[in-house]
Design a protein around this motif. Structure first.
Motif, PDB file in Angstrom:
ATOM      1  N   GLY A 343       0.700  -1.275   0.137  1.00 26.63           N
ATOM      2  CA  GLY A 343      -0.038  -0.026   0.032  1.00 26.63           C
ATOM      3  C   GLY A 343       0.685   1.200  -0.022  1.00 26.63           C
ATOM      4  N   ALA A 344       0.233   2.279  -0.534  1.00 20.07           N
ATOM      5  CA  ALA A 344       1.096   3.711  -0.427  1.00 20.07           C
ATOM      6  C   ALA A 344       1.405   3.755   0.850  1.00 20.07           C
ATOM      7  N   GLY A 345       0.660   3.608   1.865  1.00 17.74           N
ATOM      8  CA  GLY A 345       1.175   3.796   3.328  1.00 17.74           C
ATOM      9  C   GLY A 345       1.554   5.350   3.457  1.00 17.74           C
ATOM     10  N   CYS A 346       2.693   5.213   4.186  1.00 19.89           N
ATOM     11  CA  CYS A 346       3.328   6.707   4.663  1.00 19.89           C
ATOM     12  C   CYS A 346       4.479   7.043   3.896  1.00 19.89           C
ATOM     13  N   ASN A 347       4.302   6.583   2.614  1.00 20.26           N
ATOM     14  CA  ASN A 347       5.826   6.858   1.736  1.00 20.26           C
ATOM     15  C   ASN A 347       5.877   8.475   1.364  1.00 20.26           C
ATOM     16  N   LEU A 437       9.615  -0.768 -11.087  1.00 16.69           N
ATOM     17  CA  LEU A 437       9.951  -1.104 -12.633  1.00 16.69           C
ATOM     18  C   LEU A 437      11.481  -1.070 -12.939  1.00 16.69           C
ATOM     19  N   THR A 438      12.342  -0.270 -12.064  1.00  9.37           N
ATOM     20  CA  THR A 438      13.609  -0.142 -12.055  1.00  9.37           C
ATOM     21  C   THR A 438      14.300  -1.088 -11.689  1.00  9.37           C
ATOM     22  N   GLY A 439      13.804  -1.685 -10.303  1.00  9.43           N
ATOM     23  CA  GLY A 439      14.401  -2.549  -9.588  1.00  9.43           C
ATOM     24  C   GLY A 439      15.693  -1.928  -8.804  1.00  9.43           C
ATOM     25  N   ARG A 440      15.313  -0.838  -8.241  1.00  5.98           N
ATOM     26  CA  ARG A 440      16.438   0.198  -7.525  1.00  5.98           C
ATOM     27  C   ARG A 440      16.788  -0.395  -6.331  1.00  5.98           C
ATOM     28  N   HIS A 441      16.057  -1.128  -5.719  1.00  2.66           N
ATOM     29  CA  HIS A 441      15.984  -1.553  -4.030  1.00  2.66           C
ATOM     30  C   HIS A 441      16.169  -0.375  -3.451  1.00  2.66           C
ATOM     31  N   LYS A 442      15.341   0.692  -3.513  1.00  3.89           N
ATOM     32  CA  LYS A 442      14.993   1.768  -2.713  1.00  3.89           C
ATOM     33  C   LYS A 442      14.198   1.468  -1.315  1.00  3.89           C
ATOM     34  N   VAL A 443      14.503   2.045  -0.502  1.00  3.47           N
ATOM     35  CA  VAL A 443      13.781   2.104   0.793  1.00  3.47           C
ATOM     36  C   VAL A 443      12.353   2.906   0.628  1.00  3.47           C
ATOM     37  N   HIS A 444      11.165   2.278   1.090  1.00  5.76           N
ATOM     38  CA  HIS A 444       9.922   3.158   1.291  1.00  5.76           C
ATOM     39  C   HIS A 444       9.347   2.567   2.394  1.00  5.76           C
ATOM     40  N   SER A 445       8.522   3.595   2.847  1.00 10.77           N
ATOM     41  CA  SER A 445       7.729   3.363   4.015  1.00 10.77           C
ATOM     42  C   SER A 445       6.199   2.971   3.565  1.00 10.77           C
ATOM     43  N   ILE A 446       6.045   1.473   3.334  1.00 12.36           N
ATOM     44  CA  ILE A 446       4.873   1.242   2.708  1.00 12.36           C
ATOM     45  C   ILE A 446       3.960   0.198   3.673  1.00 12.36           C
ATOM     46  N   SER A 447       2.957   0.386   3.225  1.00  8.10           N
ATOM     47  CA  SER A 447       1.741  -0.766   4.051  1.00  8.10           C
ATOM     48  C   SER A 447       2.067  -2.193   3.396  1.00  8.10           C
ATOM     49  N   THR A 448       2.656  -2.893   4.577  1.00  7.78           N
ATOM     50  CA  THR A 448       3.104  -4.322   4.104  1.00  7.78           C
ATOM     51  C   THR A 448       2.801  -5.327   5.337  1.00  7.78           C
ATOM     52  N   LEU A 462       0.742  -2.716   8.009  1.00  5.96           N
ATOM     53  CA  LEU A 462       1.239  -1.312   8.720  1.00  5.96           C
ATOM     54  C   LEU A 462       2.187  -0.989   7.637  1.00  5.96           C
ATOM     55  N   SER A 463       2.357   0.523   7.733  1.00  3.13           N
ATOM     56  CA  SER A 463       3.686   1.180   7.119  1.00  3.13           C
ATOM     57  C   SER A 463       4.920   0.774   7.777  1.00  3.13           C
ATOM     58  N   LEU A 464       5.828   0.315   7.026  1.00  3.03           N
ATOM     59  CA  LEU A 464       6.994  -0.155   7.666  1.00  3.03           C
ATOM     60  C   LEU A 464       8.314   0.100   6.410  1.00  3.03           C
ATOM     61  N   PRO A 465       9.378   0.419   6.894  1.00 12.40           N
ATOM     62  CA  PRO A 465      10.610   0.513   5.897  1.00 12.40           C
ATOM     63  C   PRO A 465      10.645  -0.729   4.946  1.00 12.40           C
ATOM     64  N   CYS A 466      10.431  -0.853   3.727  1.00 15.79           N
ATOM     65  CA  CYS A 466      10.838  -1.988   2.930  1.00 15.79           C
ATOM     66  C   CYS A 466      11.730  -1.558   1.854  1.00 15.79           C
TER      67      CYS A 466
END
Length: 505
Positions: A343-347, A437-448, A462-466
């Motif tokens: 989920g878009a969460g707290c990104n 799409l780019t497979g950048r392996h960036k960290v986002h705080s998303i609903s997971t 919940l939103s967690l850093p992923c």
């Protein structure tokens, strides 16, 4: 032939690789006995791993518990087409299913940061086998387990992972005989003795940057425009849903045609998408909060299962309200692995927090907002700087301190009252989509799926850093939260869990 290697002083690498290949240690010197060069290649391969001493210790543990698991080297092809020489574990996993014993052929690719990153786990069906797609296995045979999603070495390791895998496969068999298809999982091949061990295997299709946005209105349009502006899509499908209250925009897109954009009212147009973004929300005359949410759940029942059928390998990105609940609902209704439903969460809040720290307070560290998107949020900071090469490899939440707490509070004050407007949420969704799409392996705080993270027992999102990539959320950040922050998360977990039990999915 025996060859002694004097220049490396290492512990026992692996006492037995195959019937023809043996590696052992004598007088602190590594010896290789073989009729070919495979053991030497293995040794050279593991020596190139970033944490090779720890990796060797882990391989020893695996061999002690699973002595028949074979260690080989091979070339793995990533989703972006790049290749890398890696170690792989091949063998049969013994499983007792409905009172009968079976051996399921599996393959584990060990990434070069092993054991601090989880292995890529795959089934290796023989020509007589059929993959039974389910909650823990996708159509291509990739395995998804809670431990992979919450990897945290040394708390988690391959031995524990294989035990969890066996437990999950006891509940739901991942393979069946071709003759019986999905109807009779009991007719499995109980003994696999002729696995093909050499040669490359194509694990993933080449990346195809097709994205579908489900739901019109301001948010849907903002998402479409933002994704197009990122410039990574080959095709973007905009689907207006009849049941959604967020209508509008699709007619104008049909009039003012944009390159790469297709407008449709049929969910089947989403087929083949790498990312499916759901922005749809339903009208409701209900006065209670629970009733409003139930209306969205009912709408999802006609959308999510169809999207999962048309896009079984896509990452599903949810932006409907309330996002944590609706992401949970989408995961339940889709049957997709938890790594593929986010989920878009707290990104958006997290990116604003990082900017305030960087620009206004001259603090150049990653920071995130954790918790429930609608309340109970917790601000945390990373232990590494934004420019550190470690940032995408070993993400950790720094312990709360007397120095970091005031900085985070000041940064939060600077981001207050900025709102969640459609265009800003659309930009955030495009940012997450671009990372996938780019497979950048960036960290986002998303609903997971937060179950198992930081002591969370309940099945909640919940939103967690992923760490995000082409396969969705790959790894959660480790946690060292203070008591106050932990209490706030526990309150959110209880609230979300209570609401989920009242909904009719």
């Amino acid at each position: 032939m025996f060859e002694a290697i004097n220049k490396w002083d290492l512990k026992l690498f692996c006492s037995r690789l195959t019937d023809q290949m043996v590696i052992f240690l004598h007088d602190r010197r590594l010896f290789i006995a073989s009729d070919n060069t495979q053991p030497l290649l293995l040794f050279l391969c593991v020596h190139q791993y970033k944490f090779h001493d720890v990796a060797i210790e882990e391989l020893e543990k695996i061999h002690r518990v699973y002595p028949d698991m074979q260690l080989l080297n091979g070339t793995y092809t990533f989703t972006d087409g790049t290749q890398k020489d890696l170690l792989k574990l091949i063998g049969n996993l013994p499983v007792t299913y409905d009172g009968q014993s079976y051996n399921f052929p599996i393959l584990l690719w060990l990434l070069d940061s092993f054991p601090f990153t989880p292995p890529i786990c795959l089934l290796r069906p023989t020509p007589a086998m059929v993959i039974r797609e389910g909650r823990h296995v996708d159509a291509r045979g990739r395995i998804y387990l809670p431990m992979l999603h919450n990897w945290d070495h040394p708390k988690t390791n391959v031995v524990a992972l294989l035990k969890e895998m066996s437990t999950k496969f006891q509940q739901e068999a991942p393979l069946s005989s071709k003759a019986s298809g999905d109807e009779d999982p009991h007719k499995l091949l109980a003994s696999i003795s002729s696995l093909q061990k050499e040669g490359g295997v194509r694990h993933h299709d080449q990346p195809h940057h097709k994205v579908s946005v489900i739901g019109g209105g301001d948010l849907g349009m903002a998402t479409v425009m933002s994704i197009l502006a990122k410039g990574m899509v080959d095709k973007l499908v905009f689907i207006d849903v009849a049941e959604s209250s967020t209508k509008g925009g699709s007619g104008d897109l049909e009039i003012f045609r944009l390159p790469k954009v297709e407008v449709s009212k049929d969910l089947s147009a989403s087929a083949g998408s790498a990312v499916v973004v759901v922005t749809a929300n339903a009208w409701s005359n209900e006065q209670s909060y629970e009733g409003v949410v139930q209306t969205n759940v009912d709408m999802y029942r006609g959308i999510i299962p169809a999207l999962a059928r048309h896009c079984p390998h896509a990452v599903m990105l949810i932006a409907s309200h309330p996002v944590d609940i609706m992401t949970h609902v989408a995961w339940r209704q889709s049957g997709l692995p938890p790594t593929h439903v986010i989920g878009a969460g707290c990104n958006l809040d997290s990116e604003r927090l990082c900017q305030a720290l960087d620009i206004n307070l001259n603090v150049h560290k990653q920071a995130w907002i954790l918790g429930e998107q609608t309340g109970g949020k917790v601000a945390v900071m990373s232990n590494v700087g934004t420019s550190s090469s470690q940032a995408s490899q070993r993400v950790q939440i720094a312990p709360s301190s007397s120095a970091s707490k005031p900085l985070l509070e000041r940064a939060l004050d600077l981001t207050k009252n900025r709102g969640q407007r459609s265009w800003s949420v659309g930009l955030s969704l495009a940012d997450i989509t671009h990372t996938v799409l780019t497979g950048r392996h960036k960290v986002h705080s998303i609903s997971t799926l937060a179950q198992g993270w930081g002591g969370v027992v309940s099945e909640v999102f919940l939103s967690l850093p992923c760490l995000l990539g082409a396969n969705g959320s790959m790894r959660l950040a480790e946690t060292t939260l203070g008591q106050e922050d932990r209490s706030a998360l526990e309150t959110s977990v209880t609230s979300l869990s209570d609401l989920m039990t009242k909904l009719r999915l």
